[in-house]
Design a protein around this motif. Structure first.
Motif, short mmCIF file in Angstrom:
data_model
loop_
_atom_site.label_atom_id
_atom_site.label_comp_id
_atom_site.label_asym_id
_atom_site.label_seq_id
_atom_site.Cartn_x
_atom_site.Cartn_y
_atom_site.Cartn_z
N PRO A 1 0.84 -1.20 0.00
CA PRO A 1 0.00 0.00 0.00
C PRO A 1 0.87 1.25 0.00
CG PRO A 1 -0.05 -1.06 2.15
CD PRO A 1 0.68 -1.99 1.23
N SER A 2 0.43 2.22 -0.77
CA SER A 2 1.19 3.47 -0.83
C SER A 2 0.98 4.27 0.44
CB SER A 2 0.76 4.28 -2.05
OG SER A 2 -0.62 4.55 -1.97
N ASN A 3 2.01 4.99 0.79
CA ASN A 3 1.94 5.81 2.00
C ASN A 3 1.10 7.06 1.75
OD1 ASN A 3 3.61 3.97 3.18
ND2 ASN A 3 5.46 5.19 3.01
N ARG A 4 0.38 7.46 2.78
CA ARG A 4 -0.44 8.67 2.72
C ARG A 4 0.00 9.61 3.82
NH1 ARG A 4 -5.80 7.61 4.22
NH2 ARG A 4 -5.11 5.72 5.27
N ARG A 5 0.05 10.85 3.47
CA ARG A 5 0.36 11.88 4.47
C ARG A 5 -0.94 12.60 4.84
NH1 ARG A 5 5.69 12.97 5.25
NH2 ARG A 5 7.12 11.99 3.76
N VAL A 6 -1.23 12.62 6.13
CA VAL A 6 -2.45 13.25 6.62
C VAL A 6 -2.05 14.31 7.65
CG1 VAL A 6 -4.70 12.88 7.68
CG2 VAL A 6 -3.67 11.07 6.29
N THR A 7 -2.52 15.51 7.41
CA THR A 7 -2.19 16.63 8.29
C THR A 7 -3.37 16.95 9.20
OG1 THR A 7 -0.75 17.54 6.59
CG2 THR A 7 -1.40 19.03 8.38
N GLY A 8 -3.08 17.01 10.50
CA GLY A 8 -4.12 17.33 11.47
C GLY A 8 -4.38 18.82 11.55
N ASN A 9 -5.45 19.17 12.24
CA ASN A 9 -5.78 20.59 12.43
C ASN A 9 -4.73 21.24 13.34
OD1 ASN A 9 -8.12 20.19 10.93
ND2 ASN A 9 -9.33 19.67 12.77
N GLY A 10 -4.52 22.54 13.15
CA GLY A 10 -3.59 23.28 14.00
C GLY A 10 -4.28 23.82 15.24
N PHE A 11 -3.53 23.87 16.35
CA PHE A 11 -4.09 24.34 17.62
C PHE A 11 -3.14 25.38 18.22
CE2 PHE A 11 -6.20 20.34 16.95
CZ PHE A 11 -7.50 20.57 17.38
N GLU A 12 -3.75 26.46 18.71
CA GLU A 12 -3.00 27.57 19.29
C GLU A 12 -3.06 27.48 20.82
OE1 GLU A 12 -0.65 30.88 18.76
OE2 GLU A 12 -1.80 30.09 17.07
N ASN A 13 -1.94 27.65 21.46
CA ASN A 13 -1.89 27.74 22.92
C ASN A 13 -1.14 29.02 23.31
OD1 ASN A 13 0.94 27.17 23.02
ND2 ASN A 13 0.46 24.97 22.96
N GLU A 14 -0.95 29.24 24.59
CA GLU A 14 -0.32 30.49 25.03
C GLU A 14 1.15 30.62 24.62
OE1 GLU A 14 0.45 30.86 29.33
OE2 GLU A 14 -0.41 28.85 29.49
N TYR A 15 1.74 29.51 24.16
CA TYR A 15 3.15 29.54 23.79
C TYR A 15 3.35 29.57 22.27
CZ TYR A 15 3.77 28.30 28.64
OH TYR A 15 3.72 28.31 30.03
N GLY A 16 2.31 29.20 21.53
CA GLY A 16 2.47 29.22 20.08
C GLY A 16 1.50 28.27 19.37
N TYR A 17 1.79 28.04 18.13
CA TYR A 17 0.90 27.26 17.25
C TYR A 17 1.49 25.87 17.07
CZ TYR A 17 -1.87 26.20 13.01
OH TYR A 17 -2.73 25.66 12.09
N VAL A 18 0.60 24.82 17.16
CA VAL A 18 1.04 23.41 17.04
C VAL A 18 0.22 22.72 15.95
CG1 VAL A 18 1.33 21.20 18.23
CG2 VAL A 18 1.67 23.36 19.49
N GLN A 19 0.93 22.04 15.06
CA GLN A 19 0.25 21.24 14.01
C GLN A 19 1.10 20.01 13.71
OE1 GLN A 19 -0.39 23.15 10.18
NE2 GLN A 19 -2.29 21.97 9.86
N VAL A 20 0.40 18.86 13.56
CA VAL A 20 1.08 17.56 13.40
C VAL A 20 0.64 16.91 12.09
CG1 VAL A 20 1.42 15.26 14.42
CG2 VAL A 20 1.17 17.28 15.89
#
Length: 200
Positions: A107-126
Motif C-alpha cells: 500500500p502506498s503511503n499517505r500523508r495526513v495533516t491534522g488541524n492546528g491548535f494555538e496555545n499560550e506559547y504558540g501554534y502546534v500542528q502535526v
C-alpha cells in the motif's frame, strides 16, 4: 386348253413383274430412303427426360436422365482452401501454463495533516504518514519557538516524532505528557487526534 394357256400366261406375267420390281433401281432407292422404325413414345411430345426413361438423354439402365453436356463441371475446392486435415499430420497441443502468482503491491503511503491548535506559547500542528491501517511516521509541522519554548518543543519533538517515536509505538493519541511542556504536549495530542480521525 384355253384355261391352261391363261394360267401359264398369268404366271409368266407375275414373275416378270416381280423381277422388274426387284431389279428396278428406283424401287430400291425408295426402299432405302424409307425412315427406320422409331420406338413409340407412349407419352405426349415434350415429356421430361427425368420421367421418361426412353426419352433422349435418359439413362436406360438406371431410369434416370444422364447429365447434360451443357452443364458445367462440378465445382472443385480451390487448392490451399481445403479444411480437412491431411492424414498423418500430428497436432500438438500446448500445455496450459501455470497461473501467474502476482504479489499484491504494498500500500502506498499517505500523508495526513491534522488541524492546528494555538496555545499560550504558540501554534502546534502535526502530520502523520499512514501505510495501510498503520501509522508509520509522525512529524510536528509547527511547534512554539523562542526562548524556553525552543527547549520544550525540542523535547516534545524527540519524544513523539519519527518512525520510532511514541506516536508510531502507541498507534493512537494517548501519549505521555512531556514534563515541562504540558501545553505543547496537549496541543500536539489534539492535532494528532484530528489527523488520525481523517486517516481512519
Amino acid at each position: 386348253m384355253r384355261r391352261a394357256l391363261l394360267a401359264i400366261t398369268g404366271l409368266a406375267a407375275s414373275t416378270t413383274a416381280l423381277v422388274v420390281l426387284k431389279g428396278s433401281p428406283g424401287t430400291t432407292q425408295v426402299a432405302q430412303n424409307l425412315p427406320t422404325a422409331q420406338p413409340v413414345n407412349p407419352t405426349a411430345p415434350g415429356v421430361d427426360p427425368s420421367v421418361d426413361p426412353a426419352a433422349p438423354g435418359a439413362d436406360p439402365a438406371a431410369g434416370a436422365p444422364t447429365p447434360s453436356k451443357t452443364a458445367g463441371p462440378p465445382a472443385s475446392p480451390k487448392p490451399g482452401k481445403t479444411t480437412a486435415r491431411p492424414s498423418g499430420t500430428k497436432t500438438t497441443t500446448k500445455a496450459p501454463s501455470a497461473p501467474r502468482t502476482t504479489k499484491a503491491a504494498p500500500p502506498s503511503n499517505r500523508r495526513v495533516t491534522g488541524n492546528g491548535f494555538e496555545n499560550e506559547y504558540g501554534y502546534v500542528q502535526v502530520q502523520i504518514v499512514v501505510s495501510g491501517n498503520r501509522i508509520v511516521d509522525a512529524v510536528a509541522l509547527s511547534l512554539p519557538s523562542g526562548g524556553e519554548s525552543d527547549i520544550h518543543s525540542g523535547d516534545v519533538r524527540s519524544r513523539y516524532d519519527g518512525s520510532g517515536g511514541e506516536v508510531v509505538q502507541k498507534q493512537n493519541a494517548n501519549l505521555n505528557t512531556v514534563s515541562g511542556a504540558t501545553e505543547t504536549s496537549n496541543s500536539y495530542k489534539q492535532s494528532l487526534r484530528s489527523a488520525i480521525e481523517q486517516a481512519f
